[in-house]
Design a protein around this motif. Sequence first.
Motif, PDB file in Angstrom:
ATOM      1  N   ASN A 104       0.855  -1.184   0.000  1.00 35.49           N
ATOM      2  CA  ASN A 104       0.000   0.000   0.000  1.00 35.49           C
ATOM      3  C   ASN A 104       0.889   1.231   0.000  1.00 35.49           C
ATOM      4  OD1 ASN A 104      -2.683  -1.391   0.520  1.00 35.49           O
ATOM      5  ND2 ASN A 104      -1.517  -2.073   2.303  1.00 35.49           N
ATOM      6  N   ILE A 105       0.341   2.357  -0.383  1.00 36.38           N
ATOM      7  CA  ILE A 105       1.053   3.627  -0.355  1.00 36.38           C
ATOM      8  C   ILE A 105       0.455   4.474   0.762  1.00 36.38           C
ATOM      9  CG2 ILE A 105       1.766   5.654  -1.678  1.00 36.38           C
ATOM     10  CD1 ILE A 105       2.842   2.999  -2.725  1.00 36.38           C
ATOM     11  N   PHE A 110       8.205   7.340   6.987  1.00 33.79           N
ATOM     12  CA  PHE A 110       9.306   7.941   7.736  1.00 33.79           C
ATOM     13  C   PHE A 110      10.242   6.903   8.348  1.00 33.79           C
ATOM     14  CE2 PHE A 110       6.386   7.188  11.267  1.00 33.79           C
ATOM     15  CZ  PHE A 110       7.197   7.026  12.391  1.00 33.79           C
ATOM     16  N   THR A 111      11.452   7.393   8.659  1.00 32.69           N
ATOM     17  CA  THR A 111      12.407   6.669   9.494  1.00 32.69           C
ATOM     18  C   THR A 111      12.825   7.587  10.634  1.00 32.69           C
ATOM     19  OG1 THR A 111      14.409   7.415   8.315  1.00 32.69           O
ATOM     20  CG2 THR A 111      13.331   5.399   7.505  1.00 32.69           C
ATOM     21  N   VAL A 129      12.817   2.508  -1.076  1.00 35.23           N
ATOM     22  CA  VAL A 129      11.680   1.979  -0.327  1.00 35.23           C
ATOM     23  C   VAL A 129      10.921   3.126   0.343  1.00 35.23           C
ATOM     24  CG1 VAL A 129      10.994   0.532   1.629  1.00 35.23           C
ATOM     25  CG2 VAL A 129      12.750  -0.268   0.028  1.00 35.23           C
ATOM     26  N   LEU A 130      11.641   4.056   0.932  1.00 37.90           N
ATOM     27  CA  LEU A 130      11.019   5.208   1.576  1.00 37.90           C
ATOM     28  C   LEU A 130      10.230   6.030   0.557  1.00 37.90           C
ATOM     29  CD1 LEU A 130      10.868   6.643   4.349  1.00 37.90           C
ATOM     30  CD2 LEU A 130      12.970   7.851   3.739  1.00 37.90           C
ATOM     31  N   TYR A 131      10.826   6.241  -0.587  1.00 36.99           N
ATOM     32  CA  TYR A 131      10.184   7.027  -1.647  1.00 36.99           C
ATOM     33  C   TYR A 131       8.924   6.331  -2.166  1.00 36.99           C
ATOM     34  CZ  TYR A 131       9.645   9.435  -6.143  1.00 36.99           C
ATOM     35  OH  TYR A 131       9.157  10.135  -7.209  1.00 36.99           O
ATOM     36  N   GLU A 168      20.973  13.622   0.493  1.00 38.17           N
ATOM     37  CA  GLU A 168      21.136  12.568  -0.511  1.00 38.17           C
ATOM     38  C   GLU A 168      19.790  12.178  -1.101  1.00 38.17           C
ATOM     39  OE1 GLU A 168      25.095  10.527   1.542  1.00 38.17           O
ATOM     40  OE2 GLU A 168      23.186   9.456   1.526  1.00 38.17           O
ATOM     41  N   PHE A 169      18.773  12.128  -0.259  1.00 38.09           N
ATOM     42  CA  PHE A 169      17.430  11.793  -0.735  1.00 38.09           C
ATOM     43  C   PHE A 169      16.929  12.850  -1.721  1.00 38.09           C
ATOM     44  CE2 PHE A 169      12.865  11.314  -0.586  1.00 38.09           C
ATOM     45  CZ  PHE A 169      12.664   9.945  -0.430  1.00 38.09           C
TER      46      PHE A 169
END
Length: 208
Positions: A104-105, A110-111, A129-131, A168-169
Amino acid sequence: MSVQTEQENFWMGQFGNEYIDRNRVGVGSNLSFFSRILSRTANIRSVIELGSNIGLNLIAINQLLPKARLAAVEINHQAILELKKHPFISDIYHESILNFHPQNIYELAFTKGVLIHLNPDNLSTAYEVLYQSSSKYVLIAEYYNPKPVEVVYRGHKGKLFKRDFAGEFLDKYSDCQLIDYGFVYHRDPMFPLDDLTWFLLTKNNEGV
């Protein structure tokens, strides 16, 4: 569960279990932390945390966003058992972040104190994965350093790394932009946390 790195094995095992016992803290500091960040967002109805441990962050978010659908991704088995005690966490994935494929989106992904413990060679996978897990907002709350450095962590080498994760992200995903950022200090007299620098990003300008 398949794992790729020594860092994953580290957190799946005894050290990860001991971390659980060291970090059973009150919710007050997390409430303060997330209330400030969530005040910069709008209409969040779903949240996923990558590397949630026993769910202390999601407990706070549930109090602030009681109607939001919450999800957790966690590698440690003992932490998974703790997460399952919370009925408000609807989606629980016993999985490494590096192998996780979101079913699911979520409007916020977050981390918090997780990317610092990954092998730097695998950060690009974690960023993806975060994106891919987010439709609107990304929150990165980690130890910041302008240049990558390694820090000995409780006597262990190769287990903690500081760098500009958010920078970096942002360099990797041109459709993301910074909304806000801040720092929380371990000696805060009211709501101490572990010297984290947080960055709230929006994806596809959805949160602007």
